[in-house]
Design a protein around this motif. Structure first.
Motif, PDB file in Angstrom:
ATOM      1  N   VAL A 110      12.860  50.500   0.268  1.00 28.17           N
ATOM      2  CA  VAL A 110      12.549  49.596  -0.853  1.00 28.17           C
ATOM      3  C   VAL A 110      11.624  48.484  -0.379  1.00 28.17           C
ATOM      4  O   VAL A 110      10.643  48.134  -1.049  1.00 28.17           O
ATOM      5  CB  VAL A 110      13.860  49.042  -1.476  1.00 28.17           C
ATOM      6  N   LYS A 111      11.940  47.911   0.790  1.00 21.96           N
ATOM      7  CA  LYS A 111      11.091  46.842   1.316  1.00 21.96           C
ATOM      8  C   LYS A 111       9.692  47.370   1.640  1.00 21.96           C
ATOM      9  O   LYS A 111       8.691  46.696   1.377  1.00 21.96           O
ATOM     10  CB  LYS A 111      11.728  46.234   2.566  1.00 21.96           C
ATOM     11  N   ILE A 112       9.614  48.562   2.201  1.00 22.83           N
ATOM     12  CA  ILE A 112       8.309  49.167   2.504  1.00 22.83           C
ATOM     13  C   ILE A 112       7.513  49.367   1.214  1.00 22.83           C
ATOM     14  O   ILE A 112       6.312  49.070   1.157  1.00 22.83           O
ATOM     15  CB  ILE A 112       8.481  50.497   3.272  1.00 22.83           C
ATOM     16  N   ASN A 113       8.171  49.860   0.157  1.00 19.46           N
ATOM     17  CA  ASN A 113       7.491  50.042  -1.136  1.00 19.46           C
ATOM     18  C   ASN A 113       6.996  48.708  -1.676  1.00 19.46           C
ATOM     19  O   ASN A 113       5.872  48.613  -2.203  1.00 19.46           O
ATOM     20  CB  ASN A 113       8.400  50.736  -2.136  1.00 19.46           C
ATOM     21  N   LYS A 114       7.849  47.660  -1.580  1.00 24.04           N
ATOM     22  CA  LYS A 114       7.435  46.343  -2.061  1.00 24.04           C
ATOM     23  C   LYS A 114       6.240  45.835  -1.266  1.00 24.04           C
ATOM     24  O   LYS A 114       5.286  45.283  -1.829  1.00 24.04           O
ATOM     25  CB  LYS A 114       8.595  45.348  -1.951  1.00 24.04           C
ATOM     26  N   LEU A 115       6.269  46.006   0.064  1.00 26.65           N
ATOM     27  CA  LEU A 115       5.159  45.572   0.903  1.00 26.65           C
ATOM     28  C   LEU A 115       3.883  46.352   0.593  1.00 26.65           C
ATOM     29  O   LEU A 115       2.776  45.797   0.583  1.00 26.65           O
ATOM     30  CB  LEU A 115       5.525  45.715   2.389  1.00 26.65           C
ATOM     31  N   GLU A 116       4.018  47.649   0.335  1.00 25.67           N
ATOM     32  CA  GLU A 116       2.845  48.458  -0.021  1.00 25.67           C
ATOM     33  C   GLU A 116       2.250  47.985  -1.345  1.00 25.67           C
ATOM     34  O   GLU A 116       1.027  47.871  -1.485  1.00 25.67           O
ATOM     35  CB  GLU A 116       3.224  49.935  -0.097  1.00 25.67           C
ATOM     36  N   LYS A 117       3.140  47.688  -2.319  1.00 27.04           N
ATOM     37  CA  LYS A 117       2.643  47.178  -3.612  1.00 27.04           C
ATOM     38  C   LYS A 117       1.962  45.831  -3.418  1.00 27.04           C
ATOM     39  O   LYS A 117       0.890  45.574  -3.975  1.00 27.04           O
ATOM     40  CB  LYS A 117       3.793  47.058  -4.616  1.00 27.04           C
ATOM     41  N   SER A 118       2.565  44.971  -2.619  1.00 22.73           N
ATOM     42  CA  SER A 118       1.982  43.662  -2.348  1.00 22.73           C
ATOM     43  C   SER A 118       0.648  43.815  -1.624  1.00 22.73           C
ATOM     44  O   SER A 118      -0.332  43.132  -1.943  1.00 22.73           O
ATOM     45  CB  SER A 118       2.959  42.843  -1.494  1.00 22.73           C
ATOM     46  N   ASN A 119       0.594  44.727  -0.662  1.00 19.10           N
ATOM     47  CA  ASN A 119      -0.639  45.005   0.072  1.00 19.10           C
ATOM     48  C   ASN A 119      -1.722  45.512  -0.870  1.00 19.10           C
ATOM     49  O   ASN A 119      -2.881  45.091  -0.794  1.00 19.10           O
ATOM     50  CB  ASN A 119      -0.356  46.003   1.194  1.00 19.10           C
ATOM     51  N   GLU A 120      -1.360  46.415  -1.765  1.00 15.37           N
ATOM     52  CA  GLU A 120      -2.324  46.948  -2.737  1.00 15.37           C
ATOM     53  C   GLU A 120      -2.826  45.848  -3.664  1.00 15.37           C
ATOM     54  O   GLU A 120      -4.014  45.777  -3.985  1.00 15.37           O
ATOM     55  CB  GLU A 120      -1.687  48.096  -3.538  1.00 15.37           C
ATOM     56  N   GLN A 121      -1.924  44.963  -4.097  1.00 10.14           N
ATOM     57  CA  GLN A 121      -2.320  43.848  -4.946  1.00 10.14           C
ATOM     58  C   GLN A 121      -3.286  42.924  -4.204  1.00 10.14           C
ATOM     59  O   GLN A 121      -4.263  42.444  -4.782  1.00 10.14           O
ATOM     60  CB  GLN A 121      -1.091  43.071  -5.427  1.00 10.14           C
TER      61      GLN A 121
END
Length: 134
Positions: A27-38
């Motif tokens: 979940v944290k990795i997904n959140k970080l990936e979304k944040s990175n993409e943003q």
């Protein structure tokens, strides 16, 4: 058998803890990936805005440069016209001066000739003019 159940229970708890940690990590990795993409999208948007701003600035600089060059051309053209007009005026006055000088020179020659003729007639000087017998 109790020991087996105890070990199986402990293994189950350990598996649940590992699965929980794994799920929380995912979940944290997904959140970080979304944040990175943003952040990447934000960087692309800022880069696009900067390119647009630079393009607009270059266009404005070009327009100002053209305006300045046009004004300079007009000023130079006006100066050339003024200089040409002044040159024409000087030439006109020069021509008038030449005319006056030639007239004054002619009048002076006529005056000198009349004085010489008067002296010759009075007999004080012999004439160097040839007499035309007609």
């Amino acid at each position: 058998m109790e020991t087996t159940y105890f070990v199986l229970g402990m293994l189950t708890i350990a598996a649940v803890v590992i699965l929980t940690a794994l799920v929380v990590g995912m979940v944290k990795i997904n959140k970080l990936e979304k944040s990175n993409e943003q952040l990447h999208e934000l960087c692309r948007a800022i880069e696009s805005d900067l390119r647009h701003l630079i393009s607009d600035t270059n266009r404005e600089v070009t327009m100002v440069e053209k305006t300045i060059m046009q004004r300079m051309d007009k000023e130079i053209e006006g100066a050339h016209r003024h200089i040409q007009h002044e040159v024409e005026e000087i030439q006109k006055h020069e021509h008038e001066l030449e005319t006056v000088l030639h007239r004054d020179i002619d009048e002076t020659r006529r005056y000198i000739d009349s004085r010489i003729d008067k002296i010759v007639i009075a007999g004080s000087l012999t004439s160097a003019k040839r007499q035309i017998n007609g």
